[in-house]
Design a protein around this motif. Structure first.
Motif, mmCIF file in Angstrom:
data_model
loop_
_atom_site.group_PDB
_atom_site.id
_atom_site.type_symbol
_atom_site.label_atom_id
_atom_site.label_comp_id
_atom_site.label_asym_id
_atom_site.label_seq_id
_atom_site.Cartn_x
_atom_site.Cartn_y
_atom_site.Cartn_z
ATOM 1 N N TRP A 7 0.836 -1.130 0.275
ATOM 2 C CA TRP A 7 0.121 0.112 -0.138
ATOM 3 C C TRP A 7 0.558 1.331 0.060
ATOM 4 O O TRP A 7 0.348 2.100 -0.666
ATOM 5 N N LEU A 8 1.748 1.477 0.815
ATOM 6 C CA LEU A 8 2.744 2.583 0.502
ATOM 7 C C LEU A 8 4.176 2.137 0.487
ATOM 8 O O LEU A 8 4.855 1.640 0.352
ATOM 9 N N PHE A 23 -1.804 4.066 10.207
ATOM 10 C CA PHE A 23 -2.817 3.302 8.735
ATOM 11 C C PHE A 23 -3.315 1.664 8.733
ATOM 12 O O PHE A 23 -4.284 2.118 8.415
ATOM 13 N N TYR A 24 -1.882 1.002 9.228
ATOM 14 C CA TYR A 24 -2.955 -0.513 8.653
ATOM 15 C C TYR A 24 -3.092 -1.252 9.842
ATOM 16 O O TYR A 24 -4.224 -1.442 9.558
ATOM 17 N N SER A 138 5.952 29.018 1.276
ATOM 18 C CA SER A 138 5.528 29.749 1.300
ATOM 19 C C SER A 138 5.204 30.484 -0.581
ATOM 20 O O SER A 138 6.239 29.361 -1.066
ATOM 21 N N SER A 139 4.213 30.554 -0.926
ATOM 22 C CA SER A 139 3.972 30.881 -2.890
ATOM 23 C C SER A 139 3.689 32.123 -3.380
ATOM 24 O O SER A 139 3.508 32.805 -2.933
ATOM 25 N N THR A 140 3.774 32.125 -4.515
ATOM 26 C CA THR A 140 3.823 33.537 -4.953
ATOM 27 C C THR A 140 2.927 34.112 -5.854
ATOM 28 O O THR A 140 2.534 34.919 -6.602
ATOM 29 N N ASP A 141 2.515 32.781 -5.775
ATOM 30 C CA ASP A 141 0.571 32.756 -6.900
ATOM 31 C C ASP A 141 0.080 31.897 -5.422
ATOM 32 O O ASP A 141 -0.675 32.862 -5.688
ATOM 33 N N VAL A 142 0.105 30.472 -6.377
ATOM 34 C CA VAL A 142 -1.228 30.022 -6.240
ATOM 35 C C VAL A 142 -1.303 29.504 -4.935
ATOM 36 O O VAL A 142 -0.462 29.001 -4.684
ATOM 37 N N ILE A 143 -2.600 28.444 -4.805
ATOM 38 C CA ILE A 143 -1.939 27.182 -3.781
ATOM 39 C C ILE A 143 -1.541 26.139 -4.154
ATOM 40 O O ILE A 143 -1.778 25.616 -4.835
ATOM 41 N N HIS A 144 -0.034 25.820 -3.564
ATOM 42 C CA HIS A 144 0.358 24.157 -3.928
ATOM 43 C C HIS A 144 0.477 23.144 -2.251
ATOM 44 O O HIS A 144 0.060 23.621 -1.997
ATOM 45 N N SER A 145 0.743 22.542 -2.570
ATOM 46 C CA SER A 145 1.336 21.410 -2.126
ATOM 47 C C SER A 145 2.257 20.581 -1.986
ATOM 48 O O SER A 145 2.229 19.839 -3.015
ATOM 49 N N PHE A 146 3.776 20.129 -0.409
ATOM 50 C CA PHE A 146 4.400 20.496 -0.542
ATOM 51 C C PHE A 146 4.493 18.578 -0.699
ATOM 52 O O PHE A 146 3.924 18.429 0.766
ATOM 53 N N PHE A 147 4.452 17.888 -1.309
ATOM 54 C CA PHE A 147 4.298 16.431 -0.417
ATOM 55 C C PHE A 147 5.937 14.823 -1.122
ATOM 56 O O PHE A 147 5.472 15.132 -1.794
ATOM 57 N N VAL A 148 5.991 14.654 0.197
ATOM 58 C CA VAL A 148 6.976 13.186 -0.345
ATOM 59 C C VAL A 148 6.611 12.476 0.311
ATOM 60 O O VAL A 148 6.689 12.763 1.512
ATOM 61 N N PRO A 149 5.918 11.364 -0.173
ATOM 62 C CA PRO A 149 5.184 10.384 0.648
ATOM 63 C C PRO A 149 5.967 9.171 0.430
ATOM 64 O O PRO A 149 5.693 9.202 1.975
#
Ligand code: CUA
Length: 313
Positions: A7-8, A23-24, A138-149
């Motif tokens: 799963w992960l 989670f498990y 922070s972002s210079t424009d729109v909403i982003h999201s930082f994701f490192v699985p």
């Protein structure tokens, strides 16, 4: 990928095993509960089915023992989940005070990382192993999201507000970084990696990035920057049209702007477009490029100009 499971992805941070464990637990508890409920439903459906026209359902009395069992057991399980989840949540949000702070800037459609020692990298976050890293984002424009699985770390990155997150990598290697908030046309290309190095390699990397491009011909350095500073995301060098105009074969030519004027693509035009991208917009394109004011040194701008120029040769 030794600790990766069905799963992960692999567990590459100190937080990962704790997140996965919970989670498990939830997955298996839900599966067992599902099996019990559905199993009993079928069993009772068959056992107590109506056997003829005259059979009537008997009315059941209250069964205190059953009531207590199915109230108390789920309550205990839920409380346990709450406590375990809350502890994990606190851990995710309590940044160790000795963490090294890296500034993360998201913009359509790349990630820029500023290190305390002055180095900058784009789309490749380089960190030492076994040390807590605090990300100020922070972002210079729109909403982003930082994701490192692999780190089980995910945090929104907002314009006009700072958000924080942290992680501690527990092994060296390269891990995927995704933008996980839809942020426009290039969202799916807003990908990068996290490179986790040993302490010695990290120090070496820092030294190298501080002297980057020294003693190198400008156009070669420009070629490196073209990829490294993410120009490549929007500008092709093979003539194809992507988010921005191609760099190929354009230097010295006359280019039509959205306002109908024509501009010769020379050194001054390129410099202006890097520092003030909205000053002149090429016909057929959107004014979406962020400024690189402060993010590129003069020599780096010169290098990019030399590289673009060399594409005509
Ligand atoms: Cu940035 Cu999606």
């Amino acid at each position: 990928m030794d600790s990766a499971s069905f799963w992960l992805p692999e567990q590459a941070s100190t937080l990962a095993s704790e997140v996965d464990w919970l989670f498990y637990f939830i997955v298996y508890a839900s599966t067992i509960l599902f099996a019990i409920v559905i199993g009993l439903m079928f069993f009772f459906g068959i056992k107590y089915r109506r056997r003829g026209r005259d059979t009537l359902t008997t009315s059941k009395d209250n069964n205190m023992a059953l009531e207590i069992i199915w109230t108390v057991i789920p309550t205990v399980v839920i409380m346990f989940l709450f406590v375990a989840g809350f502890r994990g949540y606190m851990k995710l949000h309590t940044i160790p005070h000795d963490a090294m702070q890296i500034k993360v800037t998201a913009q359509k459609w790349s990630w820029t990382f500023d290190y305390p020692e002055g180095a900058i990298s784009v789309n490749n976050l380089v960190v030492p192993v076994h040390s807590p890293i605090k990300l100020l984002m922070s972002s210079t424009d729109v909403i982003h999201s930082f994701f490192v699985p692999s780190f089980r770390v995910k945090m929104d990155v907002l314009p006009n507000r700072y958000t924080l997150t942290w992680f501690e990598a527990n092994r060296t290697g390269e891990f995927d970084l995704f933008c996980t908030e839809y942020c426009g046309k290039g969202h799916s290309e807003m990908i990068g990696k996290v490179t986790v190095l040993s302490d010695a390699d990290y120090v070496e990397w820092l030294e190298k990035s501080n002297t980057e491009g020294e003693g190198m011909p400008l156009k070669d350095y420009g070629q490196i920057l073209y990829t490294k500073r993410a120009c490549v995301t929007c500008h092709s060098i093979d003539g194809s049209k992507i988010t921005g105009p191609t760099f190929s074969g354009r230097f010295g030519t006359e280019i039509l702007m959205t306002d109908g004027s024509k501009v010769i693509m020379d050194e001054n035009y390129i410099r202006e477009s890097i520092l003030d991208p909205k000053a002149k917009i090429v016909d057929g394109y959107e004014p979406v490029m962020p400024t690189f004011q402060g993010a590129l040194k003069d020599r780096q701008i010169d290098a990019l100009i030399a590289f673009i120029k060399s594409l005509n040769e």
